[in-house]
Design a protein around this motif. Structure first.
Motif, short mmCIF file in Angstrom:
data_model
loop_
_atom_site.label_atom_id
_atom_site.label_comp_id
_atom_site.label_asym_id
_atom_site.label_seq_id
_atom_site.Cartn_x
_atom_site.Cartn_y
_atom_site.Cartn_z
N PRO A 99 0.74 -1.08 0.05
CA PRO A 99 -0.12 0.02 -0.16
C PRO A 99 0.85 1.44 0.00
O PRO A 99 0.58 2.19 -0.62
CB PRO A 99 -0.96 -0.13 1.46
CG PRO A 99 -0.86 -1.64 1.67
CD PRO A 99 0.40 -2.18 1.18
N LEU A 100 2.11 1.27 0.77
CA LEU A 100 2.85 2.51 0.77
C LEU A 100 3.49 2.55 -0.43
O LEU A 100 3.82 3.73 -1.00
CB LEU A 100 3.77 2.55 2.02
CG LEU A 100 3.35 3.16 3.26
CD1 LEU A 100 3.94 2.69 4.61
CD2 LEU A 100 3.57 4.73 3.08
N GLU A 101 4.10 1.60 -1.07
CA GLU A 101 4.91 1.73 -2.25
C GLU A 101 3.80 2.08 -3.38
O GLU A 101 4.05 3.11 -4.28
CB GLU A 101 5.37 0.48 -2.50
CG GLU A 101 6.70 0.13 -1.60
CD GLU A 101 7.64 1.18 -1.52
OE1 GLU A 101 8.06 1.95 -2.50
OE2 GLU A 101 7.86 1.70 -0.30
N SER A 102 2.55 1.69 -3.38
CA SER A 102 1.60 2.33 -4.47
C SER A 102 1.26 3.67 -4.21
O SER A 102 1.26 4.31 -5.33
CB SER A 102 0.21 1.50 -4.06
OG SER A 102 0.23 0.16 -4.61
N THR A 107 2.50 8.72 -6.65
CA THR A 107 2.44 10.25 -6.48
C THR A 107 4.19 10.72 -6.32
O THR A 107 4.84 11.34 -5.42
CB THR A 107 1.96 10.56 -4.91
OG1 THR A 107 2.73 9.81 -3.96
CG2 THR A 107 0.47 10.59 -4.77
N ALA A 108 4.67 10.21 -7.50
CA ALA A 108 6.12 10.56 -7.57
C ALA A 108 6.54 12.03 -7.75
O ALA A 108 5.67 12.40 -8.63
CB ALA A 108 6.71 9.72 -8.43
N PRO A 109 7.03 12.90 -7.00
CA PRO A 109 7.00 14.29 -7.21
C PRO A 109 8.01 14.60 -8.62
O PRO A 109 9.08 13.70 -8.55
CB PRO A 109 7.94 14.56 -6.13
CG PRO A 109 8.40 13.50 -5.24
CD PRO A 109 7.74 12.31 -5.68
N MET A 184 -3.77 14.06 -1.32
CA MET A 184 -4.86 13.78 -0.14
C MET A 184 -5.65 12.70 -0.66
O MET A 184 -6.07 11.74 0.06
CB MET A 184 -5.69 15.05 0.01
CG MET A 184 -6.67 14.75 1.38
SD MET A 184 -5.61 14.58 2.92
CE MET A 184 -7.11 14.07 3.88
N GLY A 185 -6.05 12.67 -2.00
CA GLY A 185 -6.91 11.58 -2.48
C GLY A 185 -6.36 10.01 -2.49
O GLY A 185 -7.00 9.31 -2.00
N GLU A 186 -4.99 10.07 -2.95
CA GLU A 186 -4.33 8.90 -3.11
C GLU A 186 -4.14 8.23 -1.56
O GLU A 186 -4.12 7.26 -1.40
CB GLU A 186 -3.17 8.93 -3.62
CG GLU A 186 -3.01 9.34 -5.15
CD GLU A 186 -3.55 8.04 -5.99
OE1 GLU A 186 -3.38 7.09 -5.37
OE2 GLU A 186 -4.04 8.26 -7.21
N ALA A 187 -4.17 9.34 -0.32
CA ALA A 187 -3.76 8.98 0.74
C ALA A 187 -4.97 8.09 1.40
O ALA A 187 -4.89 7.11 2.09
CB ALA A 187 -3.00 9.82 1.66
N LEU A 188 -6.13 8.89 1.15
CA LEU A 188 -7.29 8.34 1.65
C LEU A 188 -7.52 6.80 1.00
O LEU A 188 -8.06 6.13 1.48
CB LEU A 188 -8.64 9.47 1.39
CG LEU A 188 -8.53 10.62 2.44
CD1 LEU A 188 -9.67 11.49 1.71
CD2 LEU A 188 -8.82 10.14 3.70
N SER A 189 -7.12 6.88 -0.41
CA SER A 189 -7.63 5.63 -1.14
C SER A 189 -6.68 4.38 -0.44
O SER A 189 -7.31 3.35 -0.31
CB SER A 189 -7.38 5.91 -2.46
OG SER A 189 -6.70 5.01 -3.22
N GLN A 190 -5.31 4.62 -0.32
CA GLN A 190 -4.56 3.59 0.22
C GLN A 190 -5.10 3.30 1.66
O GLN A 190 -4.99 2.24 2.11
CB GLN A 190 -3.25 3.96 0.24
CG GLN A 190 -2.69 4.22 -1.03
CD GLN A 190 -2.80 2.80 -2.00
OE1 GLN A 190 -2.83 1.74 -1.51
NE2 GLN A 190 -3.06 2.90 -3.18
#
Lengths: 240, 240
Positions: A99-102, A107-109, A184-190
């Motif tokens: 999940p964290l790697e996803s 979200t690669a800056p 924020m969207g990706e964080a909530l999704s994971q």
């Protein structure tokens, strides 16, 4: 009748680790929590070390390396605690690697500023979440969680650099605001994915181990975290 | 007549920083040395953090992150010392950025094992060099140099992993032996470039600041370092 959760909100205790961990469900939930936190710190170390390479100069590079190093010290505390309670750190961290790697893949800056915003926003969301959970934990685990969530100096650094960049070029603000919403969207999704897959952890959140904490409360918690995110974006000079 | 270098080889002292740094040539040479060392540590942090991403599992990843973090602590000591003696850390590190980055560009490891051998060999060559130079330094600077050159636990880790890999697949040994020779060649080439470009540092090495140390001695020093490299490659199970 006062529930345990109410009692904790009043600042009282549900007991120490030894008494609480006698319940296998509670023990499993805390190991999940510490495993997620430990891998999060290791992953934060890697991300900050990676961002250090994008730094525009030696002082900024050193500042990022300093923060990465602080995250690693936090990882070490969690690792040592897991060993102390008889858990295998690799085993408890493994479910949270993907999940964290996803999240990091999604979200690669693209540059130094996106890296700063990501580290700032990501750390803050994680800190808010763990502080919310901390009040439902035994005294020993809570002390550890609050200790590793202490500020590594990153927040002020990121705020200063981002505000300065927007001042120099206001168009940067629009791009970074969009970036903040995506984070924020990706964080909530994971986070939702993790909660759905980890029974013990979900039970801790929805009242399996501690009474008086239900799905409505979980919803409210996510709302509080989202509101805090909105305020933080404003501090950065960004519309969320 | 006994020269200063002889005196030092006997374990005696050329004095403390305050008395030695009254000589501007000596001060400039030591700032060069500390600048090179400081950027070397920051660069080692980045390289080890990068290698951590190639680690085959979480325990190896954490081990590399631990070493990276230790290198950063060493950087911090050097940074603080530079500030203490009134130098600007960025300014004194800057001349060494390009030679070190060139070295890293020319020797980018293709995989986990090449990364381990590079970190092991690179650290060891640097340690040998600074220990040779340390005996020619004032007491305060020497103590600091020896402190930041202390083992971060990397050597044994690398030896264990590389020997195990060669045991499992002997053909790996041939490839890594070649790699070790290339690393030594590039390191010597960048070291020569630095010595040619930095007058104060070269003077320290060839007897400008301290008597009794001449070009023949510098040649002997490089021979000792090369011999030590050969022995280390043998410890890894590699022909140099």
């Amino acid at each position: 009748m006062e529930t345990q959760a109410d009692a904790q909100a009043d600042g009282t205790s549900i007991g120490d680790w030894t008494s609480c961990a006698a319940d296998p469900g509670y023990r499993a939930a805390v190991l999940d929590l510490l495993g997620a936190l430990a891998y999060g710190e290791l992953s934060a170390f890697e991300r900050l070390a990676e961002d250090a390479k994008l730094a525009p100069g030696l002082p900024d590079k050193a500042a990022l390396a300093r923060m990465a190093s602080a995250e690693f010290q936090h990882y070490q505390l969690l690792h040592d605690r897991l060993v102390e309670v008889g858990a295998d750190p690799t085993e408890v961290m493994t479910p949270f690697v993907e999940p964290l790697e996803s999240f990091h893949r999604m979200t690669a800056p693209a540059d130094w500023l996106e890296g700063l915003v990501k580290a700032y926003v990501g750390d803050a969301i994680a800190t808010d979440f763990y502080r919310e959970v901390a009040v439902r934990l035994d005294d020993d685990t809570r002390d550890l969680v609050l200790r590793v969530m202490s500020d590594t100096g990153h927040a002020q650094f990121a705020v200063d650099r981002v505000r300065q960049a927007i001042e120099e070029n206001p168009r940067v603000g629009g791009r970074l605001a969009l970036w903040g919403r995506r984070l924020m969207g990706e964080a909530l999704s994971q986070a939702q994915r993790v909660v759905a897959e980890r029974d013990a952890l979900s039970n801790l959140l929805v009242g399996g181990a501690v009474q008086g904490f239900d799905l409505v409360e979980v919803g409210k918690m996510f709302n509080r975290i989202t509101e805090a995110h909105t305020k933080r974006m404003a501090v950065l000079g960004l519309a969320s």
